[in-house]
Each structure stands twice: as C-alpha cells, then as structure tokens.
Design a protein around this motif. Structure first.
Motif, short mmCIF file in Angstrom:
data_model
loop_
_atom_site.label_atom_id
_atom_site.label_comp_id
_atom_site.label_asym_id
_atom_site.label_seq_id
_atom_site.Cartn_x
_atom_site.Cartn_y
_atom_site.Cartn_z
N VAL A 1 0.84 -1.20 0.00
CA VAL A 1 0.00 0.00 0.00
C VAL A 1 0.87 1.25 0.00
N ALA A 2 1.94 1.24 0.78
CA ALA A 2 2.84 2.39 0.84
C ALA A 2 3.49 2.65 -0.52
N VAL A 3 3.87 1.59 -1.21
CA VAL A 3 4.43 1.75 -2.56
C VAL A 3 3.36 2.33 -3.48
N THR A 4 2.13 1.86 -3.34
CA THR A 4 1.03 2.35 -4.16
C THR A 4 0.75 3.82 -3.90
N CYS B 1 6.02 5.78 5.03
CA CYS B 1 5.42 4.46 5.23
C CYS B 1 6.28 3.35 4.62
N ILE B 2 6.86 3.62 3.45
CA ILE B 2 7.75 2.63 2.84
C ILE B 2 8.91 2.35 3.78
N ASP B 3 9.50 3.39 4.32
CA ASP B 3 10.61 3.26 5.26
C ASP B 3 10.18 2.47 6.49
N VAL C 1 3.35 -6.63 -6.48
CA VAL C 1 1.88 -6.66 -6.31
C VAL C 1 1.33 -5.25 -6.44
N ALA C 2 1.99 -4.30 -5.79
CA ALA C 2 1.55 -2.91 -5.89
C ALA C 2 1.60 -2.43 -7.34
N ALA C 3 2.68 -2.76 -8.04
CA ALA C 3 2.82 -2.34 -9.44
C ALA C 3 1.72 -2.95 -10.31
#
Length: 113
Positions: free
Chosen positions: A54-57, A63-65, A87-89
């Motif tokens: 979700v953070a990547v999205t 959040c990614i960190d 999955v995000a991609a």
C-alpha cells in the motif's frame, strides 16, 4: 529550496499534539490495533507486507521506510519485499487499464441520437 521527506519532518508531529491531541491519540491506538503482534488472523509479517504494498502504491516514503523495516523485523525477506512491490505495481497497472476504458466509454458517441 524546501526539502521534502526529511527525517526532521517528524518534528512537526508537535502540531498534531498541540492542535488535535485527541485525534492523534485515537490514530495511534488504531494503528496499534491494526499492527498488534498477536490476536489477528493475518500474521504480522503479512500485514506489514500489505502495508509495504500500500505504501508503494500511495508512494509515501515515510510508510515505505517504516513498514519495510517492520516487515523485515517481523521476518520478511528481500524476496518478499520485492513481491510486495510487484503486487503494488500490478494493481496500479490494472487500475490504469480498467480506468482507461472510461476514455472509450466517455467518448463513445455511437449511442447518441
């Protein structure tokens, strides 16, 4: 020039503490419940991997960190982090594909009288 996404940005949490302490406390309690180590159906490692995706999205570097490190702490591997990112991609690409159909629908004048 203003620097974005700096570790010093956390210092501005003081504004939330000063202006909306009740909401900040409720948010903290909510997040603690979501990411509780025990008592959930989905194991913590997988909840953290969901958070990474979700953070990547949402492209939130904070959040990614945080969630990448928490996922590793919960036992996630680099391969699992990579798959979460893919999955995000895939979901972002799928969303673009699906919503791209709106371009056809909204320019379809074949049903006009």
């Amino acid at each position: 020039m203003t620097e974005y996404h700096s570790p010093e940005d956390r210092a501005y949490t003081k504004v939330y503490k000063r202006e909306t302490p009740d909401i900040l406390q409720a948010f903290g309690q909510f997040e603690q419940a979501v990411f509780a180590a025990e008592g959930r159906e989905i194991p913590l490692k997988y909840r953290e991997l969901i958070a990474v995706a979700v953070a990547v999205t949402t492209q939130c570097v904070y959040c990614i960190d945080g969630h990448s490190n928490l996922a590793v702490k919960a036992g996630a591997t680099e391969a699992e982090l990579a798959e979460a990112a893919w999955v995000a991609a895939a979901l972002r690409a799928g969303g673009a594909f699906a919503h791209g159909r709106l371009a056809f629908k909204l320019t379809d004048h074949s049903h006009e009288h």
